[in-house]
Design a protein around this motif. Structure first.
Motif, PDB file in Angstrom:
ATOM      1  N   GLU A 107       0.823  -1.207   0.000  1.00  0.00           N
ATOM      2  CA  GLU A 107       0.000   0.000   0.000  1.00  0.00           C
ATOM      3  C   GLU A 107       0.860   1.260   0.000  1.00  0.00           C
ATOM      4  OE1 GLU A 107      -3.490   1.949   2.698  1.00  0.00           O
ATOM      5  OE2 GLU A 107      -3.420  -0.223   2.496  1.00  0.00           O
ATOM      6  N   GLU A 108       1.885   1.289   0.856  1.00  0.00           N
ATOM      7  CA  GLU A 108       2.786   2.435   0.907  1.00  0.00           C
ATOM      8  C   GLU A 108       3.699   2.387  -0.315  1.00  0.00           C
ATOM      9  OE1 GLU A 108       6.215   4.281   3.826  1.00  0.00           O
ATOM     10  OE2 GLU A 108       4.825   2.793   4.618  1.00  0.00           O
ATOM     11  N   LEU A 109       3.787   3.489  -1.054  1.00  0.00           N
ATOM     12  CA  LEU A 109       4.533   3.511  -2.311  1.00  0.00           C
ATOM     13  C   LEU A 109       6.045   3.410  -2.090  1.00  0.00           C
ATOM     14  CD1 LEU A 109       2.516   6.231  -4.240  1.00  0.00           C
ATOM     15  CD2 LEU A 109       2.383   3.746  -4.464  1.00  0.00           C
ATOM     16  N   PRO A 110       6.781   2.894  -3.096  1.00  0.00           N
ATOM     17  CA  PRO A 110       8.240   2.798  -2.964  1.00  0.00           C
ATOM     18  C   PRO A 110       8.890   4.174  -3.021  1.00  0.00           C
ATOM     19  CG  PRO A 110       7.586   2.199  -5.188  1.00  0.00           C
ATOM     20  CD  PRO A 110       6.315   2.398  -4.389  1.00  0.00           C
ATOM     21  N   GLN A 111      10.093   4.256  -2.489  1.00  0.00           N
ATOM     22  CA  GLN A 111      10.854   5.508  -2.535  1.00  0.00           C
ATOM     23  C   GLN A 111      11.637   5.641  -3.840  1.00  0.00           C
ATOM     24  OE1 GLN A 111      12.698   4.386   1.239  1.00  0.00           O
ATOM     25  NE2 GLN A 111      12.414   6.540   1.818  1.00  0.00           N
ATOM     26  N   ALA A 112      11.944   4.507  -4.460  1.00  0.00           N
ATOM     27  CA  ALA A 112      12.726   4.538  -5.697  1.00  0.00           C
ATOM     28  C   ALA A 112      12.366   3.329  -6.552  1.00  0.00           C
ATOM     29  CB  ALA A 112      14.213   4.541  -5.388  1.00  0.00           C
ATOM     30  N   ARG A 113      12.727   3.449  -7.819  1.00  0.00           N
ATOM     31  CA  ARG A 113      12.484   2.372  -8.787  1.00  0.00           C
ATOM     32  C   ARG A 113      13.808   2.065  -9.486  1.00  0.00           C
ATOM     33  NH1 ARG A 113       8.526   4.733 -11.673  1.00  0.00           N
ATOM     34  NH2 ARG A 113       7.005   3.766 -10.295  1.00  0.00           N
ATOM     35  N   ALA A 132      25.992  -7.375 -19.519  1.00  0.00           N
ATOM     36  CA  ALA A 132      26.414  -5.990 -19.747  1.00  0.00           C
ATOM     37  C   ALA A 132      25.178  -5.150 -20.021  1.00  0.00           C
ATOM     38  CB  ALA A 132      27.386  -5.900 -20.922  1.00  0.00           C
ATOM     39  N   GLY A 133      25.224  -3.892 -19.617  1.00  0.00           N
ATOM     40  CA  GLY A 133      24.098  -3.003 -19.867  1.00  0.00           C
ATOM     41  C   GLY A 133      24.158  -1.766 -19.004  1.00  0.00           C
ATOM     42  N   GLN A 134      22.957  -1.234 -18.704  1.00  0.00           N
ATOM     43  CA  GLN A 134      22.829  -0.034 -17.890  1.00  0.00           C
ATOM     44  C   GLN A 134      21.783  -0.246 -16.808  1.00  0.00           C
ATOM     45  OE1 GLN A 134      22.257   2.982 -21.186  1.00  0.00           O
ATOM     46  NE2 GLN A 134      23.611   4.102 -19.808  1.00  0.00           N
ATOM     47  N   TYR A 135      21.942   0.491 -15.713  1.00  0.00           N
ATOM     48  CA  TYR A 135      20.925   0.521 -14.666  1.00  0.00           C
ATOM     49  C   TYR A 135      20.567   1.976 -14.381  1.00  0.00           C
ATOM     50  CZ  TYR A 135      24.621   1.844 -11.419  1.00  0.00           C
ATOM     51  OH  TYR A 135      25.642   2.500 -10.789  1.00  0.00           O
ATOM     52  N   TYR A 136      19.333   2.168 -13.907  1.00  0.00           N
ATOM     53  CA  TYR A 136      18.820   3.493 -13.576  1.00  0.00           C
ATOM     54  C   TYR A 136      18.097   3.393 -12.240  1.00  0.00           C
ATOM     55  CZ  TYR A 136      19.439   3.737 -18.602  1.00  0.00           C
ATOM     56  OH  TYR A 136      19.964   3.653 -19.860  1.00  0.00           O
ATOM     57  N   VAL A 137      18.434   4.263 -11.318  1.00  0.00           N
ATOM     58  CA  VAL A 137      17.728   4.361 -10.042  1.00  0.00           C
ATOM     59  C   VAL A 137      16.959   5.668 -10.085  1.00  0.00           C
ATOM     60  CG1 VAL A 137      17.929   4.504  -7.541  1.00  0.00           C
ATOM     61  CG2 VAL A 137      19.488   3.019  -8.839  1.00  0.00           C
ATOM     62  N   VAL A 138      15.650   5.554 -10.132  1.00  0.00           N
ATOM     63  CA  VAL A 138      14.769   6.717 -10.237  1.00  0.00           C
ATOM     64  C   VAL A 138      14.163   6.960  -8.859  1.00  0.00           C
ATOM     65  CG1 VAL A 138      12.745   7.670 -11.389  1.00  0.00           C
ATOM     66  CG2 VAL A 138      14.265   6.104 -12.630  1.00  0.00           C
ATOM     67  N   ARG A 139      14.471   8.094  -8.287  1.00  0.00           N
ATOM     68  CA  ARG A 139      13.941   8.437  -6.962  1.00  0.00           C
ATOM     69  C   ARG A 139      12.504   8.920  -7.109  1.00  0.00           C
ATOM     70  NH1 ARG A 139      17.145   7.720  -2.179  1.00  0.00           N
ATOM     71  NH2 ARG A 139      19.242   7.424  -2.945  1.00  0.00           N
ATOM     72  N   LEU A 140      11.607   8.339  -6.343  1.00  0.00           N
ATOM     73  CA  LEU A 140      10.211   8.760  -6.344  1.00  0.00           C
ATOM     74  C   LEU A 140       9.943   9.686  -5.165  1.00  0.00           C
ATOM     75  CD1 LEU A 140       8.671   5.303  -7.244  1.00  0.00           C
ATOM     76  CD2 LEU A 140       9.307   7.155  -8.791  1.00  0.00           C
ATOM     77  N   SER A 141      10.937   9.822  -4.302  1.00  0.00           N
ATOM     78  CA  SER A 141      10.877  10.759  -3.176  1.00  0.00           C
ATOM     79  C   SER A 141      12.134  11.625  -3.286  1.00  0.00           C
ATOM     80  CB  SER A 141      10.836   9.981  -1.857  1.00  0.00           C
ATOM     81  OG  SER A 141      11.977   9.149  -1.737  1.00  0.00           O
ATOM     82  N   ALA A 142      12.460  12.358  -2.257  1.00  0.00           N
ATOM     83  CA  ALA A 142      13.615  13.257  -2.296  1.00  0.00           C
ATOM     84  C   ALA A 142      14.898  12.492  -2.600  1.00  0.00           C
ATOM     85  CB  ALA A 142      13.741  13.979  -0.965  1.00  0.00           C
ATOM     86  N   GLY A 143      15.758  13.132  -3.347  1.00  0.00           N
ATOM     87  CA  GLY A 143      17.033  12.525  -3.699  1.00  0.00           C
ATOM     88  C   GLY A 143      17.277  12.628  -5.191  1.00  0.00           C
TER      89      GLY A 143
END
Length: 185
Positions: A107-113, A132-143
């Motif tokens: 129910e409580e949303l994640p802070q990042a994806r 091999a590849g790329q990763y992305y950390v998308v902040r859904l809250s501050a940061g």
């Protein structure tokens, strides 16, 4: 009756041709020492794979540099789902965060994806399993958002066949989770 006697060897031969393929799961590997990621909740998007690696077949590089597979040797799970679940389990074990693959079940949303895009996932002719590849950390809250590239490989036990490839994939995915936990947050 005579036609039935002739039909039995034919059916036996056809049944032998239609044997089920062998499926190989990546065995569990220890995640290693904890790494703080500074989040309490992380969602992981399903990992995207190159076209060849999207099928259930286990791919390997030939001596000529081409990629081949065998329809009789398959991953136990679809590769995208399997790698996503392995990353989820390792990141949960490495951190104290609540980690889940999409769709987010809480129910409580994640802070990042976390988004991971593989451009290479294959057993190479050098005797190593490569990611091999790329990763992305998308902040859904501050940061701030982060991204990075990776080129990871794990040794494949000689003469180990598909089971050794599966074990090497497990080690490579674990190493990817550790790299993302260390650099991505």
């Amino acid at each position: 009756m005579r036609s039935l006697i002739l039909l039995v060897p034919l059916l036996t031969a056809l049944a032998a041709c239609g044997q089920s393929p062998s499926r190989y799961a990546s065995p569990p590997v220890a995640s290693g020492e904890r790494i703080s990621i500074g989040l309490s909740q992380l969602e992981i998007r399903e990992v995207t794979l190159p076209a060849y690696a999207q099928s259930e077949e286990i791919w390997h590089e030939t001596e000529e540099g081409g990629l081949e597979s065998n329809t009789d040797v398959l991953w136990a799970d679809t590769p995208a789902r399997g790698v996503t679940m392995e990353l989820t389990q390792h990141l949960a074990a490495l951190s104290s965060a609540r980690v889940a693959a999409e769709p987010w079940p809480f129910e409580e949303l994640p802070q990042a994806r976390l988004v991971v895009r593989l451009q290479d996932m294959v057993a190479r002719k050098d005797g190593r399993f490569h990611l091999a590849g790329q990763y992305y950390v998308v902040r859904l809250s501050a940061g701030s958002d982060r991204s990075g590239t990776f080129d990871i490989s794990a040794p494949i036990a000689p003469e180990g066949g598909a089971a050794a490839v599966a074990a090497a994939r497990a080690a490579a995915v674990r190493d990817l989770a550790r790299l993302i936990a260390d650099r991505g947050f």
